[in-house]
Design a protein around this motif. Sequence first.
Motif, mmCIF file in Angstrom:
data_model
loop_
_atom_site.group_PDB
_atom_site.id
_atom_site.type_symbol
_atom_site.label_atom_id
_atom_site.label_comp_id
_atom_site.label_asym_id
_atom_site.label_seq_id
_atom_site.Cartn_x
_atom_site.Cartn_y
_atom_site.Cartn_z
ATOM 1 N N THR A 143 -3.047 1.850 -3.914
ATOM 2 C CA THR A 143 -2.697 3.230 -3.592
ATOM 3 C C THR A 143 -3.826 3.851 -2.789
ATOM 4 O O THR A 143 -4.972 3.897 -3.255
ATOM 5 C CB THR A 143 -2.465 4.060 -4.871
ATOM 6 N N LEU A 144 -3.512 4.284 -1.592
ATOM 7 C CA LEU A 144 -4.467 5.012 -0.755
ATOM 8 C C LEU A 144 -4.295 6.492 -1.047
ATOM 9 O O LEU A 144 -3.206 7.034 -0.868
ATOM 10 C CB LEU A 144 -4.212 4.724 0.722
ATOM 11 N N VAL A 145 -5.357 7.135 -1.517
ATOM 12 C CA VAL A 145 -5.305 8.550 -1.836
ATOM 13 C C VAL A 145 -6.015 9.329 -0.741
ATOM 14 O O VAL A 145 -7.194 9.081 -0.443
ATOM 15 C CB VAL A 145 -5.952 8.834 -3.212
ATOM 16 N N VAL A 146 -5.295 10.274 -0.149
ATOM 17 C CA VAL A 146 -5.808 11.034 0.987
ATOM 18 C C VAL A 146 -5.884 12.507 0.599
ATOM 19 O O VAL A 146 -4.914 13.050 0.057
ATOM 20 C CB VAL A 146 -4.869 10.879 2.208
ATOM 21 N N PRO A 147 -7.019 13.170 0.832
ATOM 22 C CA PRO A 147 -7.084 14.612 0.570
ATOM 23 C C PRO A 147 -5.970 15.345 1.298
ATOM 24 O O PRO A 147 -5.611 14.986 2.425
ATOM 25 C CB PRO A 147 -8.457 15.012 1.102
ATOM 26 N N ALA A 148 -5.397 16.358 0.668
ATOM 27 C CA ALA A 148 -4.250 17.063 1.235
ATOM 28 C C ALA A 148 -4.518 17.547 2.663
ATOM 29 O O ALA A 148 -3.639 17.505 3.512
ATOM 30 C CB ALA A 148 -3.854 18.220 0.347
ATOM 31 N N VAL A 172 0.843 -1.196 0.000
ATOM 32 C CA VAL A 172 0.000 0.000 0.000
ATOM 33 C C VAL A 172 0.876 1.242 0.000
ATOM 34 O O VAL A 172 1.710 1.424 0.897
ATOM 35 C CB VAL A 172 -0.936 0.038 1.222
ATOM 36 N N ASP A 173 0.696 2.083 -1.011
ATOM 37 C CA ASP A 173 1.349 3.390 -1.048
ATOM 38 C C ASP A 173 0.323 4.448 -0.656
ATOM 39 O O ASP A 173 -0.880 4.294 -0.924
ATOM 40 C CB ASP A 173 1.873 3.698 -2.454
ATOM 41 N N SER A 206 -3.268 17.453 -8.278
ATOM 42 C CA SER A 206 -1.878 17.023 -8.201
ATOM 43 C C SER A 206 -1.673 16.180 -6.942
ATOM 44 O O SER A 206 -2.370 16.339 -5.940
ATOM 45 C CB SER A 206 -0.946 18.231 -8.193
ATOM 46 N N ARG A 207 -0.704 15.285 -7.016
ATOM 47 C CA ARG A 207 -0.474 14.346 -5.926
ATOM 48 C C ARG A 207 0.989 14.338 -5.504
ATOM 49 O O ARG A 207 1.868 14.661 -6.290
ATOM 50 C CB ARG A 207 -0.893 12.928 -6.344
ATOM 51 N N SER A 208 1.217 13.943 -4.262
ATOM 52 C CA SER A 208 2.578 13.784 -3.755
ATOM 53 C C SER A 208 2.585 12.655 -2.737
ATOM 54 O O SER A 208 1.544 12.301 -2.171
ATOM 55 C CB SER A 208 3.089 15.085 -3.118
ATOM 56 N N VAL A 209 3.758 12.102 -2.529
ATOM 57 C CA VAL A 209 3.905 11.006 -1.573
ATOM 58 C C VAL A 209 3.787 11.540 -0.155
ATOM 59 O O VAL A 209 4.352 12.578 0.177
ATOM 60 C CB VAL A 209 5.262 10.312 -1.764
#
Length: 252
Positions: free
Chosen positions: A242-247, A180-181, A190-193
Amino acid sequence: MLVLLPPSETKAPGGDGAPLDLEALSSPELTPVRTELTKTLADLAADVPASRAALGLSRKQDDEIGRNAALFTSPTMPALERYTGVLYDALDVRSLTRGQRARADRRLAVGSALFGLVRGTDAIPAYRLSAGSALPGQPTLRALWKPVLGPVLAAVDELVVDLRSGSYAALAPVPGAVTVDVLSERPDGSRSVVSHFNKAHKGRIARLLATTTAEPGDVVRLRALLRRAGLHVEHDGGTALTLVVPAEHATR
């Protein structure tokens, strides 16, 4: 389902368990390497400057060397209670019900530079050894662990979710494990780690997987489980999620 967690540099002090019994730990195939490393680390503690150099410690951290000196005499506690820090705060095993804790103890395991792998109920003392440490007169930890820990993990006959950090995963990779990233997404798309708070999000995932009554058998079912829990999880094929989390939530 087996969920592999990274350890933490910080450990809870004390405990009320009997001193370390290496032969009582799970995965007895690992006992010879555990014994070698534990004796080496305890002996090294007698040379404080050498311990600082090997473990990357400062003078202010000499109490960590004292912990290593007492590896065979200090009290123990269950592994899931010994490790502390951001991930383990989010996991929060002490707040689980009895049934949830039983599932957590069965499903969660911690990758360890000293013990290779410990299950939730394995009784361990506080210690200091990181995956990147180089002990005098010893091969690299990867060279020691991969030949024995690799087969143990490869023999797991259930879905493996590997949440270990890179240095610990490198000690013994698990072919076919789900990883899991965690990415942060800004309003413009736009996305960042996510770096530091990656641990908190993985801790929440670990808590969910430790307590659910579901038994996902593959990455597709695991993705569905996480999505039902309200997580934004993407899957582009293979075994990586990939877990995407709001900034605005990435640092919480």
